[in-house]
Design an enzyme around this catalytic site. Sequence first.
Site, short mmCIF file in Angstrom:
data_model
loop_
_atom_site.label_atom_id
_atom_site.label_comp_id
_atom_site.label_asym_id
_atom_site.label_seq_id
_atom_site.Cartn_x
_atom_site.Cartn_y
_atom_site.Cartn_z
N ASP A 149 40.16 38.68 47.54
CA ASP A 149 38.81 39.22 47.70
C ASP A 149 37.89 38.10 48.16
O ASP A 149 38.36 37.01 48.51
CB ASP A 149 38.33 39.93 46.42
CG ASP A 149 38.08 38.97 45.28
OD1 ASP A 149 38.19 37.74 45.48
OD2 ASP A 149 37.76 39.44 44.18
N ARG B 258 28.69 45.99 39.14
CA ARG B 258 28.35 44.61 39.52
C ARG B 258 27.59 44.61 40.85
O ARG B 258 28.16 44.87 41.91
CB ARG B 258 29.63 43.78 39.66
CG ARG B 258 29.34 42.35 40.13
CD ARG B 258 30.49 41.40 39.87
NE ARG B 258 31.63 41.58 40.74
CZ ARG B 258 32.65 40.72 40.82
NH1 ARG B 258 32.66 39.63 40.07
NH2 ARG B 258 33.66 40.95 41.63
C1 ACO Z 1 37.68 37.48 41.96
C2 ACO Z 1 37.22 38.81 41.56
O1 ACO Z 1 36.07 39.09 41.68
S1 ACO Z 1 38.31 39.94 40.96
C3 ACO Z 1 37.43 41.46 41.04
C4 ACO Z 1 37.26 41.95 42.39
N1 ACO Z 1 38.51 42.36 43.00
C5 ACO Z 1 39.02 43.57 42.77
O2 ACO Z 1 38.39 44.35 42.11
C6 ACO Z 1 40.35 43.93 43.35
C7 ACO Z 1 40.75 45.30 42.91
N2 ACO Z 1 42.07 45.70 43.39
C8 ACO Z 1 42.25 46.24 44.60
O3 ACO Z 1 41.34 46.39 45.39
C9 ACO Z 1 43.64 46.69 44.94
O4 ACO Z 1 44.43 46.81 43.80
C10 ACO Z 1 44.39 45.73 45.88
C11 ACO Z 1 43.63 45.65 47.19
C12 ACO Z 1 44.50 44.37 45.29
C13 ACO Z 1 45.80 46.28 46.13
O5 ACO Z 1 45.64 47.48 46.79
P1 ACO Z 1 46.87 48.37 47.28
O6 ACO Z 1 48.02 47.54 47.67
O7 ACO Z 1 46.32 49.32 48.27
O8 ACO Z 1 47.26 49.16 46.00
P2 ACO Z 1 48.46 50.21 45.86
O9 ACO Z 1 48.82 50.77 47.18
O10 ACO Z 1 49.52 49.61 45.07
O11 ACO Z 1 47.72 51.32 45.00
C14 ACO Z 1 48.42 52.30 44.31
C15 ACO Z 1 47.45 53.22 43.67
O12 ACO Z 1 46.65 52.49 42.75
C16 ACO Z 1 45.27 52.65 43.06
N3 ACO Z 1 44.60 51.38 42.81
C17 ACO Z 1 44.98 50.14 43.16
N4 ACO Z 1 44.11 49.23 42.71
C18 ACO Z 1 43.16 49.93 42.05
C19 ACO Z 1 42.00 49.54 41.35
N5 ACO Z 1 41.66 48.25 41.23
N6 ACO Z 1 41.25 50.49 40.79
C20 ACO Z 1 41.60 51.78 40.89
N7 ACO Z 1 42.71 52.21 41.53
C21 ACO Z 1 43.47 51.28 42.11
C22 ACO Z 1 45.23 53.02 44.52
O13 ACO Z 1 44.04 53.71 44.80
C23 ACO Z 1 46.48 53.87 44.66
O14 ACO Z 1 46.18 55.15 44.17
P3 ACO Z 1 47.01 56.46 44.64
O15 ACO Z 1 48.43 56.24 44.27
O16 ACO Z 1 46.37 57.57 43.90
O17 ACO Z 1 46.83 56.56 46.13
O1 LIG Z 2 34.42 37.46 40.04
C1 LIG Z 2 35.36 36.89 39.59
C2 LIG Z 2 35.88 35.68 40.12
O2 LIG Z 2 36.91 35.21 39.60
O3 LIG Z 2 35.26 35.18 41.06
MG MG Z 3 33.42 36.21 41.57
#
Ligand code: ACO
Ligand SMILES: O=CC(=O)O
Ligand code: MG
EC number: 2.3.3.9
Length: 568
Positions: free
Chosen positions: A469, A183
């Site tokens: 986010d 994206r």
């Molecule tokens: C509105 C929108 O646009 S939604 C789309 C955009 N937003 C996103 O993509 C959010 C994605 N998610 C994240 O960034 C994270 O999950 C968070 C920030 C919400 C939470 O993060 P944390 O609390 O640090 O996660 P946590 O400590 O529980 O992570 C545990 C493990 O999962 C992994 N992990 C957590 N989230 C993700 C993810 N989305 N993708 C890949 N791996 C992940 C971590 O890297 C960690 O790996 P490890 O055990 O090997 O070290």
């Molecule tokens: O990108 C996704 C959203 O919900 O915003």
């Molecule tokens: Mg969005």
Amino acid sequence: MMGLGSYGYTAPMARRTGAVYGVPEGVDIRGRYDEEFAKILTKDALQFVAELQREFRNHIKYALECRKEDKMRYNKGALPGFDPATTYVREGEWVCASVPPAVADRRVEITGPVERKMIINALNSGAKVFMADFEDALSPSWENLIRGQVNLKDAVDGTISFHDQARNRVYKLNDQTAKLFVRPRGWHLPEAHIFIDGEPATGCLVDFGLYFYHNYAAFRRNQGVGFGPFFYLPKMEHSREAKIWNSVFDKAEKVAGIEKGSIRATVLIETLPAVFQMDEILYELRDHSVGLNCGRWDYIFSYVKTFRAHPDRLLPDRVQVGMTQHFMRSYSDLLIRTCHRRGVHAMGGMAAQIPIRDDPSANEAALELVRKDKLREVKAGHDGTWAAHPGLIPAIMEVFNINMSNAPNQIQTMKREDAATLTEEDLLHSPRGVRTMEGLRLNTRVGIQYLAAWLMGTGSVPLYNLMEDAATAEISRVQNWQWLKYGVELNGDGIGVRVTLDLFGRVVEEEMARIEREVGKEKFKGGMYKEACKIFTRQCTTPTLDDFLTLDAYNHIVIHHPRGSSKL
Ligand SMILES: CC(=O)SCCNC(=O)CCNC(=O)[C@H](O)C(C)(C)COP(=O)(O)OP(=O)(O)OC[C@H]1O[C@@H](n2cnc3c(N)ncnc32)[C@H](O)[C@@H]1OP(=O)(O)O
Ligand SMILES: O=CC(=O)O
Ligand SMILES: [Mg+2]
């Protein structure tokens, strides 16, 4: 777009190494030099980006001007609605190009920033798709963006690895991985570290151009089974913007010498005006489309933004604006009907809950909320949905598997003809609920903490057991602005106070003190909470609403380096 030289600062004590990026004519790189980055910022790749910029910059400027004109109309009282000029598109019988076999099944898609370890974890997560994010989940610093490109190239090549030194753990790709979608940023964001013909480049053309240039061949071989690369396209407001993307794809395919229709993209319907343009957007991208997605968080943000001058459409507390509100349910239903009629995926959105490690019963309650949200989506007819965290994937996959009887999608089986009768009124219906002091406090606490993380380079964070986010932070910001602008009564907690500058000032002060208590003095001092507070407060109290939180904040993360400098 801001004028030449208005971004950031030049690092004063930068160490000169003499090494510079080899740039084509008209391109100037103002970001730090790094040997790894130089493998991405090659002369040929930059030439490709520059060609995209030169061919499409006027179209982009025009599209952004049109957004301003629409904004003025809404500010004068007009409502967004279906365009009579394109009735023929909405009523016509046409379908998009057939779905590439590699992505027929998109039951669960994980999303995350283009950070190295997370990319590996996401690709290994068991999800069908990984959406690698240069947008809502990423703070677009030079380091994050170009490091992200390095990471994606290694991921597509299959060579990516990561050594977590603290845990002495090495991360590598499994044999079976999720399919990669990327994206890029929205049209509005400039890339102030790359100037083309004296102007900052368009952020999304940099993200798209560099990724496409370096990866299209390997992606088609390793991932797309002859198709690809695949993209998610954010924050569009009108089909004219989709038309630009379609032309960008046509051009990229031509330059690469690959078949028209190789590149595929899912468009996020995440602005209020775009919900009235879903057929038109698919039509413009019909050779390159692989569906639409309900970007619910930006959609809520856009509802407030579009109605900034409409005090009769104020939002209740953020936590009450869920998918069961009439306008949100109508949007999801119409999206499903539109996509399936045109033969492509209708993707669900992101539930904000994430696993809660230290509290099993709170964790189970959060999981149950996610299950409920996903059950609503699959029963409505969505073909797949988003997961924010790998820990949620098994539960979400189970909901989709059970309710889709293991079919790859529901494109042919859930036509949702009943949604054809949804009206403009349904889609604009004011959300119901109450406003509370706690709502105001939470918006403020979350908005400032998110922005503080963003300024330090982190674009998605866990806060109070939810994913935050850029899109969710935007809701906090514009909701505060709206409540202040119209001096709304906080009618949900029996106090009946009005939101005034005075009250808000006190709330900010108290919430900053609370943040300091919660994160601890040391982290607070070393962080950017005060800067974040200043930016957030200004944006909540400004007489004219800023279009994007991240546009203003971007100026704080731009760092221009003298040529040849390598200092971070
Ligand atoms: C509105 C929108 O646009 S939604 C789309 C955009 N937003 C996103 O993509 C959010 C994605 N998610 C994240 O960034 C994270 O999950 C968070 C920030 C919400 C939470 O993060 P944390 O609390 O640090 O996660 P946590 O400590 O529980 O992570 C545990 C493990 O999962 C992994 N992990 C957590 N989230 C993700 C993810 N989305 N993708 C890949 N791996 C992940 C971590 O890297 C960690 O790996 P490890 O055990 O090997 O070290
Ligand atoms: O990108 C996704 C959203 O919900 O915003
Ligand atoms: Mg969005």
